[in-house]
Design a protein around this motif. Structure first.
Motif, short mmCIF file in Angstrom:
data_model
loop_
_atom_site.label_atom_id
_atom_site.label_comp_id
_atom_site.label_asym_id
_atom_site.label_seq_id
_atom_site.Cartn_x
_atom_site.Cartn_y
_atom_site.Cartn_z
N HIS A 142 0.84 -1.21 0.00
CA HIS A 142 0.00 0.00 0.00
C HIS A 142 0.88 1.26 0.00
O HIS A 142 0.63 2.18 -0.78
CB HIS A 142 -0.92 0.01 1.22
N TYR A 143 1.89 1.27 0.86
CA TYR A 143 2.78 2.43 0.93
C TYR A 143 3.50 2.64 -0.40
O TYR A 143 3.53 3.75 -0.92
CB TYR A 143 3.79 2.26 2.06
N LEU A 149 5.11 5.43 -5.25
CA LEU A 149 5.06 5.44 -6.73
C LEU A 149 4.36 6.68 -7.29
O LEU A 149 4.86 7.28 -8.24
CB LEU A 149 4.43 4.16 -7.25
N PRO A 150 3.23 7.12 -6.73
CA PRO A 150 2.64 8.37 -7.25
C PRO A 150 3.57 9.57 -7.07
O PRO A 150 3.63 10.43 -7.95
CB PRO A 150 1.37 8.54 -6.40
N LEU A 154 4.90 11.83 -10.12
CA LEU A 154 4.72 13.28 -10.08
C LEU A 154 6.05 13.98 -10.34
O LEU A 154 6.12 14.99 -11.05
CB LEU A 154 4.14 13.72 -8.72
N LEU A 155 7.11 13.41 -9.79
CA LEU A 155 8.43 14.00 -9.94
C LEU A 155 9.15 13.48 -11.17
O LEU A 155 10.29 13.83 -11.42
CB LEU A 155 9.27 13.72 -8.69
N GLN A 156 8.49 12.62 -11.93
CA GLN A 156 9.03 12.02 -13.15
C GLN A 156 10.34 11.30 -12.91
O GLN A 156 11.29 11.43 -13.68
CB GLN A 156 9.19 13.10 -14.24
N LEU A 157 10.38 10.48 -11.86
CA LEU A 157 11.58 9.68 -11.56
C LEU A 157 11.44 8.30 -12.18
O LEU A 157 10.43 7.75 -12.30
CB LEU A 157 11.78 9.54 -10.05
#
Length: 157
Positions: A142-143, A149-150, A154-157
């Motif tokens: 879940h974490y 992952l989101p 968001l940071l495009q990693l």
């Protein structure tokens, strides 16, 4: 799932680098790390993490003492049956083991918190809890899936 655990462990050990990356990419907002090189060198890193873990372990020893005083040798804070304190603290019981696994830490151990370890096992095995409390692996998944992952996307990693 094991790849998510490795990913989580990798990123949890490089928070400072992650913050540095954010500061370099997004320059239009406030910086996460100090701009002065001296101050930046003293920003949280492995030593700060070790100190935080040490302080948290001290708190767990206090919780161990509180458990001993209140349980009077019984399996729960309230005695033979779960009570209010068990439910409040027990909400975090699964996360203790999850944090240990995710960050490769040992927070609870037989030497310093044996009764707290036994309490966590008793709490998680209680009929009112065992069918609704997610396992360590489910909490870790879940974490990784819903938080880590989101953030990476968001940071495009």
């Amino acid at each position: 799932m094991p790849s998510r655990i490795k990913l989580l462990q990798f990123y949890s050990t490089s928070v400072n680098q992650f913050a540095q990356y954010i500061d370099e990419v997004w320059t239009d907002g406030p910086a996460i790390l100090p701009s002065d090189p001296f101050d930046s060198a003293s920003a949280p890193g492995p030593q700060a993490r070790a100190e935080a873990v040490s302080k948290f372990k001290e708190v767990l020893v206090l919780l161990e003492d509180a458990f001993l005083k209140n349980s009077r040798g019984k399996p729960f804070f309230g005695g033979d049956e779960m009570g209010y304190i068990d439910i409040v603290i027990g909400a975090f019981a699964g996360w203790f083991k999850t944090i240990e696994k995710a960050f490769n830490l040992k927070l609870l151990d037989e030497a310093t918190t044996p009764n707290l370890l036994a309490w966590i096992d008793a709490f998680l095995a209680h009929p009112a809890v065992k069918d609704i409390m997610p396992s360590t692996d489910k909490l870790l998944e879940h974490y990784a899936t819903n938080i880590l992952l989101p953030a990476m996307k968001l940071l495009q990693l």
